[in-house]
Motif scaffolding. Structure first.
Motif, short mmCIF file in Angstrom:
data_model
loop_
_atom_site.label_atom_id
_atom_site.label_comp_id
_atom_site.label_asym_id
_atom_site.label_seq_id
_atom_site.Cartn_x
_atom_site.Cartn_y
_atom_site.Cartn_z
N THR A 293 0.85 -1.19 0.00
CA THR A 293 0.00 0.00 0.00
C THR A 293 0.89 1.24 0.00
O THR A 293 1.85 1.32 0.77
CB THR A 293 -0.92 0.03 1.22
OG1 THR A 293 -1.75 -1.13 1.19
CG2 THR A 293 -1.81 1.26 1.21
N LYS A 295 1.02 5.78 -0.99
CA LYS A 295 0.26 7.02 -1.14
C LYS A 295 0.65 7.68 -2.45
O LYS A 295 1.83 7.88 -2.75
CB LYS A 295 0.56 7.96 0.02
CG LYS A 295 -0.31 9.23 0.04
CD LYS A 295 0.07 10.13 1.22
CE LYS A 295 -0.30 9.48 2.54
NZ LYS A 295 -0.05 10.41 3.68
N GLY A 296 -0.35 8.00 -3.27
CA GLY A 296 -0.11 8.62 -4.56
C GLY A 296 0.12 10.10 -4.46
O GLY A 296 0.02 10.70 -3.37
N ASN A 298 -1.74 12.48 -5.24
CA ASN A 298 -2.94 13.18 -4.77
C ASN A 298 -3.24 12.91 -3.30
O ASN A 298 -4.26 13.38 -2.78
CB ASN A 298 -4.14 12.77 -5.63
CG ASN A 298 -4.38 11.26 -5.60
OD1 ASN A 298 -3.69 10.52 -4.89
ND2 ASN A 298 -5.35 10.81 -6.39
N GLY A 299 -2.38 12.16 -2.64
CA GLY A 299 -2.58 11.88 -1.22
C GLY A 299 -3.41 10.65 -0.94
O GLY A 299 -3.52 10.22 0.21
N LYS A 300 -4.02 10.07 -1.96
CA LYS A 300 -4.86 8.89 -1.77
C LYS A 300 -4.00 7.62 -1.77
O LYS A 300 -3.02 7.53 -2.49
CB LYS A 300 -5.90 8.80 -2.88
CG LYS A 300 -6.94 9.91 -2.83
CD LYS A 300 -8.00 9.70 -3.90
CE LYS A 300 -9.06 10.79 -3.83
NZ LYS A 300 -10.11 10.58 -4.87
N ARG A 301 -4.42 6.67 -0.96
CA ARG A 301 -3.69 5.42 -0.88
C ARG A 301 -4.14 4.46 -1.97
O ARG A 301 -5.30 4.46 -2.37
CB ARG A 301 -3.86 4.78 0.49
CG ARG A 301 -3.22 5.61 1.61
CD ARG A 301 -3.10 4.82 2.90
NE ARG A 301 -2.33 5.55 3.89
CZ ARG A 301 -1.02 5.53 3.99
NH1 ARG A 301 -0.32 4.80 3.15
NH2 ARG A 301 -0.39 6.22 4.90
N PHE A 302 -3.21 3.64 -2.44
CA PHE A 302 -3.53 2.65 -3.46
C PHE A 302 -2.67 1.42 -3.24
O PHE A 302 -1.64 1.47 -2.57
CB PHE A 302 -3.28 3.22 -4.87
CG PHE A 302 -1.83 3.46 -5.19
CD1 PHE A 302 -1.07 2.51 -5.85
CD2 PHE A 302 -1.19 4.64 -4.79
CE1 PHE A 302 0.27 2.71 -6.14
CE2 PHE A 302 0.16 4.86 -5.07
CZ PHE A 302 0.88 3.89 -5.76
N ASP A 303 -3.13 0.29 -3.79
CA ASP A 303 -2.37 -0.96 -3.72
C ASP A 303 -1.61 -1.15 -5.03
O ASP A 303 -2.16 -0.91 -6.11
CB ASP A 303 -3.31 -2.15 -3.48
CG ASP A 303 -3.93 -2.12 -2.10
OD1 ASP A 303 -3.28 -1.58 -1.19
OD2 ASP A 303 -5.06 -2.61 -1.94
#
Length: 412
Positions: A293, A295-296, A298-303
């Motif tokens: 996991t 953080k992109g 844009n601040g959003k988390r992604f897998d």
């Protein structure tokens, strides 16, 4: 040219090779002569190399072999040529590399000018996101099993220089000296640790693997760093078919895949598609690739399937730090500790901190514990109050965050 000087090799080439060998350092070979020993009679020793290479009478001495531990618990035999032989090999490498390197594949990254392990890891990461399957290849005893006839045929295809061909063949056939002094003839392989060996290994695998892949499977992407190879596939069926083809290709060229270490790896989110029975991670150049996991922008988390320092690499660093014995070095100041060990720490952080640096936190914590124990031993007023000693180290870190490279990554 007289018979005594059959080949045109300049003295300047010998001198440049000596400077490169000196800059790299290294231990002594079978003759136990160090670089400092060699330099005590530098002019005579360099002349001797030039004279023998130019007349065709240079014969490489046996290569000293040293066993070094492998990550799987086994041992790898590292070959250490003598100082003089490293200079002679460098002369040949400097002549041969500009001829060979331009023909190598763009995804061959090992021991090449302008290429790096980080480039290979970054490319592998990007391709794992686009391809759900990876073949993690392990060639069994690659450096020890290179076929001399095939390799010499490849060298002859790209150079007609007689002295290069002569000395490459002599290096391939030079014996190996064990730690007890026993000398063994070498019938296959090239010593891992020789100056010219990585270039010859790249040439061998260029024809065995890289060029063959381009002909047989032109759409398949891969990354190769010496004999460490990752192949990307679009489906399980393609991965299975390609793995079988590669196995046959290796056998044709006198090599074999290690069945225990070669594996098919599923690189997508297992929770969404599910592929039971197959590996979900692999190691490449000291990093473990697996789902993580992050953080992109844009601040959003992604897998995503991403690399981070492997547990094997982490354990090796932990063992190295313990071996330093800093906690028992109460005679050193913290600045002296920094001067002595921070260059090594900076190298670790620079390499392993390139990808997913948060995984360095456990190493940073261990280093803090080591410094805390050092402070408790050096300054008796801390007595056994580890908390106070740890707080003192924290205060130093806040004042001088560049004292240790681990500290500079603290906020990541």
């Amino acid at each position: 040219m007289s018979k005594a000087k059959s080949f045109s090799i300049s003295k300047q080439a010998i001198w440049r090779a000596y400077e490169r060998v000196k800059a790299k350092g290294g231990s002594s070979g079978a003759d136990r002569q160090t670089i400092a020993d060699f330099e005590r009679n530098l002019k005579k020793n360099l002349y001797k190399i030039w004279n023998r290479m130019s007349s065709g009478t240079y014969f490489p001495p046996p290569v000293k072999t040293v066993a070094i531990p492998k990550k799987d618990g086994g041992r790898r035999m590292l070959g250490i040529p003598t100082v003089a032989d490293r200079i002679a090999q460098t002369v040949v490498k400097e002549e041969l590399e500009p001829v060979l390197d331009p023909l190598f594949h763009e995804d061959s990254y090992g021991y090449r000018p302008g290429k790096s392990a980080h480039q290979a890891v970054e490319t592998a990461k990007q391709r794992c996101w686009r391809n759900p399957w990876v073949i993690d290849l392990d060639i069994k005893g690659f450096f020890d099993n290179i076929d001399h006839d095939l390799l010499l045929r490849a060298v002859k295809h790209h150079t007609k220089c007689e002295w290069i061909l002569l000395y490459v063949e002599r290096w391939l056939k030079a014996g190996t000296m064990a730690e007890d002094g026993t000398v063994t003839d070498r019938l296959t392989g090239t010593p891992q640790g020789g100056v010219v060996s990585p270039l010859l290994a790249n040439l061998f695998l260029h024809y065995v693997f890289d060029a063959w892949m381009g002909r047989a499977f032109p759409g398949v992407k891969f990354e190769r760093y010496a004999d460490d190879i990752i192949v990307h596939c679009r489906s399980l069926q393609e991965a299975q078919r390609l793995k079988g083809a590669i196995e046959c290709r290796m056998i044709e060229c006198g090599l074999a895949l290690n069945p225990e270490k070669t594996q098919l790896v599923f690189c997508q989110n297992r929770m969404k598609t599910g592929e039971p029975g197959y590996a979900s991670s692999f190691d490449f150049l000291g990093f473990t690739f697996r789902q993580r996991t992050a953080k992109g922008p844009n601040g959003k988390r992604f897998d995503g399937f991403m690399p981070a320092i492997s547990e094997t690499s982490r354990k090796n660093i932990r063992d190295r730090m313990k071996h330093w014995g800093v906690q028992r070095s109460s005679h050193l100041s913290i600045r002296e500790i920094s001067e002595r060990f921070n260059p090594v720490i900076r190298g670790w952080v620079g390499y392993f901190g390139k990808f997913y640096p948060r995984e360095l936190r456990t190493l940073r914590t261990q280093w803090h514990q080591i410094l805390t124990k050092w402070a408790m031993r050096k300054y008796k007023h801390f007595n056994r109050r580890r908390t106070n000693a740890g707080q003192w180290i924290n205060e130093i870190q806040a004042r001088e965050p560049k004292l240790f490279a681990f500290w500079e990554t603290d906020g990541e």
